[in-house]
Scaffold this active site. Structure first.
Site, short mmCIF file in Angstrom:
data_model
loop_
_atom_site.label_atom_id
_atom_site.label_comp_id
_atom_site.label_asym_id
_atom_site.label_seq_id
_atom_site.Cartn_x
_atom_site.Cartn_y
_atom_site.Cartn_z
N ASP A 1 0.81 -1.24 0.00
CA ASP A 1 0.00 0.00 0.00
C ASP A 1 0.84 1.29 0.00
O ASP A 1 1.49 1.60 1.00
CB ASP A 1 -0.92 0.04 1.22
CG ASP A 1 -1.83 -1.19 1.33
OD1 ASP A 1 -1.41 -2.29 0.91
OD2 ASP A 1 -2.95 -1.05 1.84
N GLU B 1 -4.28 1.84 -2.99
CA GLU B 1 -5.53 2.30 -2.37
C GLU B 1 -5.37 3.52 -1.47
O GLU B 1 -6.35 4.15 -1.11
CB GLU B 1 -6.20 1.16 -1.58
CG GLU B 1 -5.49 0.84 -0.29
CD GLU B 1 -6.42 0.37 0.83
OE1 GLU B 1 -7.64 0.29 0.61
OE2 GLU B 1 -5.91 0.10 1.91
N ASN B 2 -4.12 3.85 -1.10
CA ASN B 2 -3.88 5.04 -0.27
C ASN B 2 -2.99 6.06 -0.98
O ASN B 2 -2.38 6.91 -0.33
CB ASN B 2 -3.21 4.64 1.06
CG ASN B 2 -3.97 3.57 1.80
OD1 ASN B 2 -3.60 2.41 1.78
ND2 ASN B 2 -5.07 3.94 2.42
N ASN C 1 -10.29 -1.58 0.47
CA ASN C 1 -11.49 -0.99 1.06
C ASN C 1 -11.56 0.52 0.82
O ASN C 1 -12.62 1.11 0.90
CB ASN C 1 -11.58 -1.30 2.56
CG ASN C 1 -10.35 -0.81 3.31
OD1 ASN C 1 -9.22 -1.07 2.88
ND2 ASN C 1 -10.53 -0.14 4.42
N HIS C 2 -10.42 1.15 0.51
CA HIS C 2 -10.42 2.59 0.25
C HIS C 2 -10.53 2.92 -1.23
O HIS C 2 -10.22 4.05 -1.64
CB HIS C 2 -9.16 3.23 0.83
CG HIS C 2 -9.16 3.30 2.32
ND1 HIS C 2 -10.14 3.93 3.03
CD2 HIS C 2 -8.32 2.76 3.24
CE1 HIS C 2 -9.91 3.80 4.33
NE2 HIS C 2 -8.81 3.09 4.48
N HIS D 1 -6.86 -8.46 0.48
CA HIS D 1 -6.92 -7.25 1.28
C HIS D 1 -7.81 -7.49 2.50
O HIS D 1 -9.04 -7.51 2.39
CB HIS D 1 -7.49 -6.13 0.39
CG HIS D 1 -7.18 -4.76 0.88
ND1 HIS D 1 -5.95 -4.17 0.68
CD2 HIS D 1 -7.90 -3.88 1.60
CE1 HIS D 1 -5.95 -2.97 1.22
NE2 HIS D 1 -7.13 -2.76 1.79
N HIS E 1 -3.34 -4.31 3.42
CA HIS E 1 -4.31 -3.53 4.21
C HIS E 1 -3.82 -3.11 5.59
O HIS E 1 -4.09 -2.00 6.00
CB HIS E 1 -5.66 -4.26 4.36
CG HIS E 1 -6.62 -3.55 5.27
ND1 HIS E 1 -7.19 -2.35 4.94
CD2 HIS E 1 -7.09 -3.87 6.52
CE1 HIS E 1 -8.00 -1.96 5.94
NE2 HIS E 1 -7.94 -2.85 6.90
N HIS F 1 -0.83 -2.49 6.59
CA HIS F 1 0.34 -1.61 6.43
C HIS F 1 1.52 -2.03 7.30
O HIS F 1 2.54 -1.35 7.32
CB HIS F 1 0.00 -0.13 6.72
CG HIS F 1 -0.94 0.48 5.72
ND1 HIS F 1 -1.02 1.84 5.51
CD2 HIS F 1 -1.84 -0.08 4.87
CE1 HIS F 1 -1.94 2.09 4.59
NE2 HIS F 1 -2.45 0.93 4.19
FE LIG Z 1 -4.04 0.50 2.80
FE LIG Z 2 -7.12 -1.10 3.17
#
Ligand SMILES: [Fe+2]
Ligand SMILES: [Fe+2]
Length: 262
Positions: A8, A39-40, A67-68, A154, A179, A181
């Site tokens: 991520d 995703e981030n 999820n993001h 994830h 996810h 991190h």
């Molecule tokens: Fe993430």
């Molecule tokens: Fe995530």
């Protein structure tokens, strides 16, 4: 086939880390395909057009989400046109975007990239990743004739990730957790040949809390007060998995945890 999967990417420090280091690493370690979880990548939450464009220009062949996926609404603008961005597949049919992407390397093989989301302690609610996988594995093989399949799994809990690894062992080349991190030290080749790690870790500022400014986390966790998450500043690190895959058997031959510091 040699594959690099980058964990991520969090905001500008994560992107700066890749801008300055990814291409040279790919060349030095003779990487054939590079997949990055993005995703981030847009200011710490979600993905936007500019972060996607940047990550492709730094060397990514395919981006995965989580999820993001829609935390930054800009993604809705191009979700249905950018095939190289794969969001979790086991979600509502109403989600825009693509379920899978094939990296075609010609004689070097064909890597199918899938993103699936867990169900425990994570929102939005996803359908069972186990059922989704069972329903789709034959279709993936028929439709794409991949030599190798990579699943970005994830999820929040270590037990769900380990369970998915055991379930998918021998059916795909890689199950790589994302996810949390926080990188785990359990990279391994499972008994039937699938390369596995519970969490690849993140690519962002080392001094933060999962890449974000610690002040907001402390206000939320210690003081129980609302606070907006902002990306942490400071030196970054890249956490990734480098794997060697057999294009004849589909098995993982070698899996290595990579951590680079700025
Ligand atoms: Fe993430
Ligand atoms: Fe995530």
């Amino acid at each position: 086939m040699r594959v690099l999967f980058v964990g991520d990417v969090v905001a500008h420090p994560g992107k700066r880390m890749l801008k300055n280091n990814l291409k040279s690493f790919l060349a030095e370690r003779k990487v054939d395909a590079c997949v990055v979880n993005a995703e981030n990548s847009a200011a710490g939450l979600g993905i936007n057009y500019s972060s996607a464009k940047d990550l492709f220009s730094y060397g990514a062949d395919c981006l995965t989400l989580g999820n993001h996926s829609f935390s930054c609404v800009d993604y809705l603008r191009f979700a249905d046109s950018e095939k190289k961005i794969v969001r979790p597949a086991n979600v509502s049919d109403a989600w825009p975007g693509f379920d899978e992407y094939l990296i075609d390397l010609g004689e070097k093989g064909r890597l199918l990239v899938i993103s699936l989301m867990g169900q425990i302690f994570i929102t939005p609610n996803a359908d069972s990743p186990f059922s989704y996988f069972e329903k789709n594995i034959e279709r993936w093989k028929k439709e794409y004739t991949p030599t190798n399949i990579l699943v970005d799994f994830h999820a929040e809990t270590t037990s769900e990730k380990l369970a998915f690894g055991a379930f998918a062992d021998g059916k795909v080349s890689l199950v790589l957790g994302t996810h949390t991190h926080v990188v785990t030290a359990d990279e391994t080749i499972l008994p039937c040949g699938t390369g596995y790690i519970t969490d690849v870790g993140m690519t962002g500022t080392r001094a933060g809390i999962i890449g974000m400014n610690p002040d907001a986390s402390l206000r939320r966790l210690k003081d129980k007060l609302p606070s907006k998450y902002l990306p942490a500043e400071g030196e970054a690190e890249m956490n990734a998995i480098l794997a060697e895959l057999d294009t004849n058997t589909g098995k993982c031959l070698k899996i290595e945890r990579v951590r680079l510091y700025e």
